[in-house]
Design a protein around this motif. Structure first.
Motif, PDB file in Angstrom:
ATOM      1  N   ARG A  14     -23.188   3.867  34.566  1.00 13.76           N
ATOM      2  CA  ARG A  14     -23.573   3.118  33.364  1.00 13.76           C
ATOM      3  C   ARG A  14     -23.072   3.820  32.099  1.00 13.76           C
ATOM      4  NH1 ARG A  14     -27.642  -0.785  34.394  1.00 13.76           N
ATOM      5  NH2 ARG A  14     -28.801  -0.502  36.345  1.00 13.76           N
ATOM      6  N   LEU A  15     -23.253   5.140  32.054  1.00 12.26           N
ATOM      7  CA  LEU A  15     -22.821   5.896  30.882  1.00 12.26           C
ATOM      8  C   LEU A  15     -21.300   5.859  30.722  1.00 12.26           C
ATOM      9  CD1 LEU A  15     -25.228   8.932  31.275  1.00 12.26           C
ATOM     10  CD2 LEU A  15     -25.132   7.431  29.273  1.00 12.26           C
ATOM     11  N   TRP A  16     -20.591   5.969  31.836  1.00  7.78           N
ATOM     12  CA  TRP A  16     -19.129   5.957  31.778  1.00  7.78           C
ATOM     13  C   TRP A  16     -18.617   4.602  31.288  1.00  7.78           C
ATOM     14  CZ3 TRP A  16     -15.645   9.424  31.282  1.00  7.78           C
ATOM     15  CH2 TRP A  16     -14.306   9.165  31.581  1.00  7.78           C
ATOM     16  N   ARG A  17     -19.261   3.536  31.724  1.00  8.21           N
ATOM     17  CA  ARG A  17     -18.855   2.201  31.264  1.00  8.21           C
ATOM     18  C   ARG A  17     -18.943   2.123  29.739  1.00  8.21           C
ATOM     19  NH1 ARG A  17     -22.525  -2.556  33.236  1.00  8.21           N
ATOM     20  NH2 ARG A  17     -21.554  -2.208  35.280  1.00  8.21           N
ATOM     21  N   ALA A  18     -19.985   2.721  29.166  1.00  5.89           N
ATOM     22  CA  ALA A  18     -20.184   2.661  27.721  1.00  5.89           C
ATOM     23  C   ALA A  18     -19.324   3.649  26.949  1.00  5.89           C
ATOM     24  CB  ALA A  18     -21.658   2.914  27.393  1.00  5.89           C
ATOM     25  N   LEU A  19     -18.963   4.787  27.581  1.00 10.38           N
ATOM     26  CA  LEU A  19     -18.397   5.903  26.818  1.00 10.38           C
ATOM     27  C   LEU A  19     -17.021   6.362  27.273  1.00 10.38           C
ATOM     28  CD1 LEU A  19     -21.672   8.054  26.663  1.00 10.38           C
ATOM     29  CD2 LEU A  19     -20.703   6.676  24.804  1.00 10.38           C
ATOM     30  N   LYS A  20     -16.427   5.704  28.253  1.00 11.48           N
ATOM     31  CA  LYS A  20     -15.181   6.231  28.829  1.00 11.48           C
ATOM     32  C   LYS A  20     -14.028   6.258  27.847  1.00 11.48           C
ATOM     33  CE  LYS A  20     -14.104   1.765  30.987  1.00 11.48           C
ATOM     34  NZ  LYS A  20     -13.922   1.086  32.300  1.00 11.48           N
ATOM     35  N   GLN A  21     -14.111   5.490  26.761  1.00  2.00           N
ATOM     36  CA  GLN A  21     -13.011   5.487  25.802  1.00  2.00           C
ATOM     37  C   GLN A  21     -13.000   6.724  24.917  1.00  2.00           C
ATOM     38  OE1 GLN A  21     -15.705   3.576  25.770  1.00  2.00           O
ATOM     39  NE2 GLN A  21     -16.202   2.746  23.741  1.00  2.00           N
ATOM     40  N   PHE A  22     -14.047   7.541  25.001  1.00  2.00           N
ATOM     41  CA  PHE A  22     -14.135   8.729  24.153  1.00  2.00           C
ATOM     42  C   PHE A  22     -13.689   9.963  24.939  1.00  2.00           C
ATOM     43  CE2 PHE A  22     -17.400   5.762  22.646  1.00  2.00           C
ATOM     44  CZ  PHE A  22     -16.950   5.575  21.342  1.00  2.00           C
ATOM     45  N   GLU A  23     -12.696  10.663  24.413  1.00  2.00           N
ATOM     46  CA  GLU A  23     -12.206  11.878  25.052  1.00  2.00           C
ATOM     47  C   GLU A  23     -12.999  13.085  24.558  1.00  2.00           C
ATOM     48  OE1 GLU A  23      -8.036  12.350  24.534  1.00  2.00           O
ATOM     49  OE2 GLU A  23      -7.507  10.573  25.711  1.00  2.00           O
ATOM     50  N   ASN A  24     -13.129  14.061  25.438  1.00  2.00           N
ATOM     51  CA  ASN A  24     -13.776  15.328  25.076  1.00  2.00           C
ATOM     52  C   ASN A  24     -15.167  15.102  24.494  1.00  2.00           C
ATOM     53  OD1 ASN A  24     -11.348  16.735  25.769  1.00  2.00           O
ATOM     54  ND2 ASN A  24     -10.505  16.108  23.804  1.00  2.00           N
ATOM     55  N   GLY A  25     -15.956  14.240  25.156  1.00  2.00           N
ATOM     56  CA  GLY A  25     -17.293  13.938  24.682  1.00  2.00           C
ATOM     57  C   GLY A  25     -18.272  15.065  24.945  1.00  2.00           C
ATOM     58  N   PHE A  26     -19.518  14.843  24.498  1.00  2.00           N
ATOM     59  CA  PHE A  26     -20.521  15.904  24.521  1.00  2.00           C
ATOM     60  C   PHE A  26     -21.859  15.332  24.978  1.00  2.00           C
ATOM     61  CE2 PHE A  26     -23.458  19.029  22.656  1.00  2.00           C
ATOM     62  CZ  PHE A  26     -22.828  20.220  22.970  1.00  2.00           C
ATOM     63  N   TYR A  27     -22.565  16.074  25.833  1.00  2.00           N
ATOM     64  CA  TYR A  27     -23.853  15.645  26.378  1.00  2.00           C
ATOM     65  C   TYR A  27     -24.859  16.784  26.297  1.00  2.00           C
ATOM     66  CZ  TYR A  27     -21.563  17.974  30.354  1.00  2.00           C
ATOM     67  OH  TYR A  27     -20.877  18.860  31.153  1.00  2.00           O
ATOM     68  N   ILE A  28     -26.143  16.427  26.403  1.00  2.00           N
ATOM     69  CA  ILE A  28     -27.217  17.402  26.579  1.00  2.00           C
ATOM     70  C   ILE A  28     -28.009  16.977  27.807  1.00  2.00           C
ATOM     71  CG2 ILE A  28     -29.268  18.490  25.599  1.00  2.00           C
ATOM     72  CD1 ILE A  28     -28.181  17.933  22.832  1.00  2.00           C
ATOM     73  N   ASP A  29     -28.185  17.889  28.745  1.00  2.00           N
ATOM     74  CA  ASP A  29     -28.867  17.598  30.008  1.00  2.00           C
ATOM     75  C   ASP A  29     -30.109  18.481  30.104  1.00  2.00           C
ATOM     76  OD1 ASP A  29     -29.601  16.956  32.569  1.00  2.00           O
ATOM     77  OD2 ASP A  29     -27.633  17.284  33.457  1.00  2.00           O
ATOM     78  N   VAL A  30     -31.265  17.901  29.841  1.00  2.00           N
ATOM     79  CA  VAL A  30     -32.532  18.639  29.872  1.00  2.00           C
ATOM     80  C   VAL A  30     -33.164  18.457  31.249  1.00  2.00           C
ATOM     81  CG1 VAL A  30     -34.796  18.916  28.829  1.00  2.00           C
ATOM     82  CG2 VAL A  30     -32.846  18.270  27.402  1.00  2.00           C
ATOM     83  N   GLY A  31     -33.309  19.567  31.955  1.00  2.00           N
ATOM     84  CA  GLY A  31     -33.682  19.517  33.370  1.00  2.00           C
ATOM     85  C   GLY A  31     -32.435  19.274  34.191  1.00  2.00           C
ATOM     86  N   ALA A  32     -31.417  20.093  33.949  1.00  2.00           N
ATOM     87  CA  ALA A  32     -30.089  19.855  34.534  1.00  2.00           C
ATOM     88  C   ALA A  32     -30.088  19.980  36.045  1.00  2.00           C
ATOM     89  CB  ALA A  32     -29.065  20.816  33.920  1.00  2.00           C
ATOM     90  N   ASN A  33     -30.862  20.932  36.567  1.00  2.00           N
ATOM     91  CA  ASN A  33     -30.955  21.104  38.014  1.00  2.00           C
ATOM     92  C   ASN A  33     -29.604  21.522  38.600  1.00  2.00           C
ATOM     93  OD1 ASN A  33     -31.829  19.820  41.009  1.00  2.00           O
ATOM     94  ND2 ASN A  33     -33.493  20.653  39.777  1.00  2.00           N
ATOM     95  N   ASP A  34     -29.225  20.982  39.745  1.00  2.00           N
ATOM     96  CA  ASP A  34     -28.010  21.381  40.444  1.00  2.00           C
ATOM     97  C   ASP A  34     -26.777  20.862  39.709  1.00  2.00           C
ATOM     98  OD1 ASP A  34     -27.110  22.398  43.379  1.00  2.00           O
ATOM     99  OD2 ASP A  34     -25.813  20.758  42.724  1.00  2.00           O
ATOM    100  N   PRO A  35     -25.681  21.645  39.647  1.00  2.00           N
ATOM    101  CA  PRO A  35     -24.495  21.184  38.924  1.00  2.00           C
ATOM    102  C   PRO A  35     -23.765  20.016  39.582  1.00  2.00           C
ATOM    103  CG  PRO A  35     -24.097  23.308  39.976  1.00  2.00           C
ATOM    104  CD  PRO A  35     -25.557  23.037  40.112  1.00  2.00           C
ATOM    105  N   CYS A  36     -24.053  19.721  40.847  1.00  2.00           N
ATOM    106  CA  CYS A  36     -23.389  18.610  41.527  1.00  2.00           C
ATOM    107  C   CYS A  36     -24.384  17.582  42.061  1.00  2.00           C
ATOM    108  CB  CYS A  36     -22.529  19.118  42.687  1.00  2.00           C
ATOM    109  SG  CYS A  36     -21.110  20.104  42.200  1.00  2.00           S
ATOM    110  N   HIS A  37     -25.319  18.027  42.878  1.00  2.00           N
ATOM    111  CA  HIS A  37     -26.209  17.115  43.586  1.00  2.00           C
ATOM    112  C   HIS A  37     -27.083  16.327  42.616  1.00  2.00           C
ATOM    113  CE1 HIS A  37     -28.635  15.532  46.822  1.00  2.00           C
ATOM    114  NE2 HIS A  37     -29.733  15.990  46.241  1.00  2.00           N
ATOM    115  N   ASP A  38     -26.998  15.000  42.660  1.00  2.00           N
ATOM    116  CA  ASP A  38     -27.766  14.104  41.785  1.00  2.00           C
ATOM    117  C   ASP A  38     -27.515  14.381  40.307  1.00  2.00           C
ATOM    118  OD1 ASP A  38     -28.835  12.804  43.954  1.00  2.00           O
ATOM    119  OD2 ASP A  38     -30.777  13.826  43.882  1.00  2.00           O
ATOM    120  N   SER A  39     -26.371  14.926  39.972  1.00  2.00           N
ATOM    121  CA  SER A  39     -26.097  15.286  38.584  1.00  2.00           C
ATOM    122  C   SER A  39     -25.600  14.081  37.791  1.00  2.00           C
ATOM    123  CB  SER A  39     -25.050  16.398  38.521  1.00  2.00           C
ATOM    124  OG  SER A  39     -24.678  16.646  37.177  1.00  2.00           O
ATOM    125  N   VAL A  40     -26.191  13.864  36.624  1.00  2.00           N
ATOM    126  CA  VAL A  40     -25.747  12.795  35.728  1.00  2.00           C
ATOM    127  C   VAL A  40     -24.498  13.212  34.961  1.00  2.00           C
ATOM    128  CG1 VAL A  40     -26.432  11.460  33.675  1.00  2.00           C
ATOM    129  CG2 VAL A  40     -28.062  11.816  35.536  1.00  2.00           C
TER     130      VAL A  40
END
Length: 278
Positions: A14-40
């Motif tokens: 869902r996020l990629w559909r909305a934001l894929k046109q932006f290069e080198n974007g920035f996010y904040i992940d609170v409660g990041a947990n595992d870097p791969c498994h179930d990662s947003v």
């Protein structure tokens, strides 16, 4: 190129559909947990983005530092006040919490709950240090009952994530939503697991959320995803090794395509073609 989804409930699609046109974007992940498994955020990192991971558990913090060198990973919980707090760790899960009532419920269910003393910081202070003077394309919060104190520690008048994704219970009996909507955000979606908000100044992105993820999004689930073919304990080691190799190949392919499609590489190719024809 196909988009490889790692998130639990297609949040990254869902996020990629909305934001894929932006290069080198920035996010904040609170409660990041595992870097791969179930990662947003994993797929976004693979496409050249970077951001801030807020994660108190030592094993996940170490893994994020190792696997996400472009990211800033902060070992703390986000709260409404700085200082030391009790955090209830549940090893090797994404169910750890700062909420004592939630911790007791999980202990009653037989989970292995360990009280820990961890540092707390406000999201405002984290943004002041690591996200000043840059757009925050999305903020994801997954804190197992601790949402209100996280949100109370964020100054939305100064720092304006375009999209906010908050994991919420199915009953949606939370009281914190006005903290977001009164700050100039609109609730646009409940996907069964998360409540989604858009900043008033970015409501032009709303059409991206009007339909659920589908085949037209051109995405693949990562190997071992719970909605694809999860690996089971009785699979032989060779199968697990093959799965790990395939996963690394998928990552390498994604990173290669991201490099090939980057603006810098396209400009270099154009310059090379110009020089050859001169």
């Amino acid at each position: 190129m196909p988009f490889i989804s790692y998130a639990q409930n297609f949040e990254d699609v869902r996020l990629w559909r909305a934001l894929k046109q932006f290069e080198n974007g920035f996010y904040i992940d609170v409660g990041a947990n595992d870097p791969c498994h179930d990662s947003v955020t994993k797929a976004f990192y693979d496409h050249g983005w970077q951001g801030i991971n807020v994660e108190p558990m030592q094993n996940f913090y170490d893994a994020l530092c190792q696997q996400r060198p472009r990211d800033t990973t902060v070992q703390c919980i986000a709260s409404d006040q700085p200082g030391e707090v009790t955090f209830y760790g549940i090893p090797d899960t994404g169910l750890s919490t700062a909420d004592p009532a939630v911790a007791q419920q999980r202990k009653d269910l037989g989970m292995n709950v360990h009280p820990l003393t961890v540092q707390a910081r406000t999201l405002t202070s984290i943004c002041e240090q690591h996200a000043a003077d840059r757009p925050i394309h999305f903020l994801k919060i997954d804190v197992e009952g601790h949402e209100e104190t996280v949100l109370r520690g964020m100054d939305f008048s100064r720092f304006r994530p375009w999209i906010i994704v908050v994991e919420t219970p199915w009953l949606r009996d939370h009281t914190w939503e006005p903290l977001v909507t009164d700050a100039g955000y609109q609730s646009i979606l409940f996907d069964g697991l998360n409540t989604w908000f858009l900043a008033d100044e970015h409501l032009n992105l709303k059409p991206a959320f009007d339909i659920p993820p589908c085949n037209l999004d051109n995405f693949h689930l990562c190997r071992g995803h719970a909605l694809a073919h999860p690996l089971t304990p009785d699979e032989p080691d060779t199968a697990r090794q093959l799965a790990a190799a395939l996963h690394r190949a998928e990552q390498a392919e994604t990173q290669l395509h991201a490099l090939q499609n980057s603006r810098t590489v396209r400009l270099l190719q154009k310059l090379r073609n110009t020089l050859r024809s001169a």
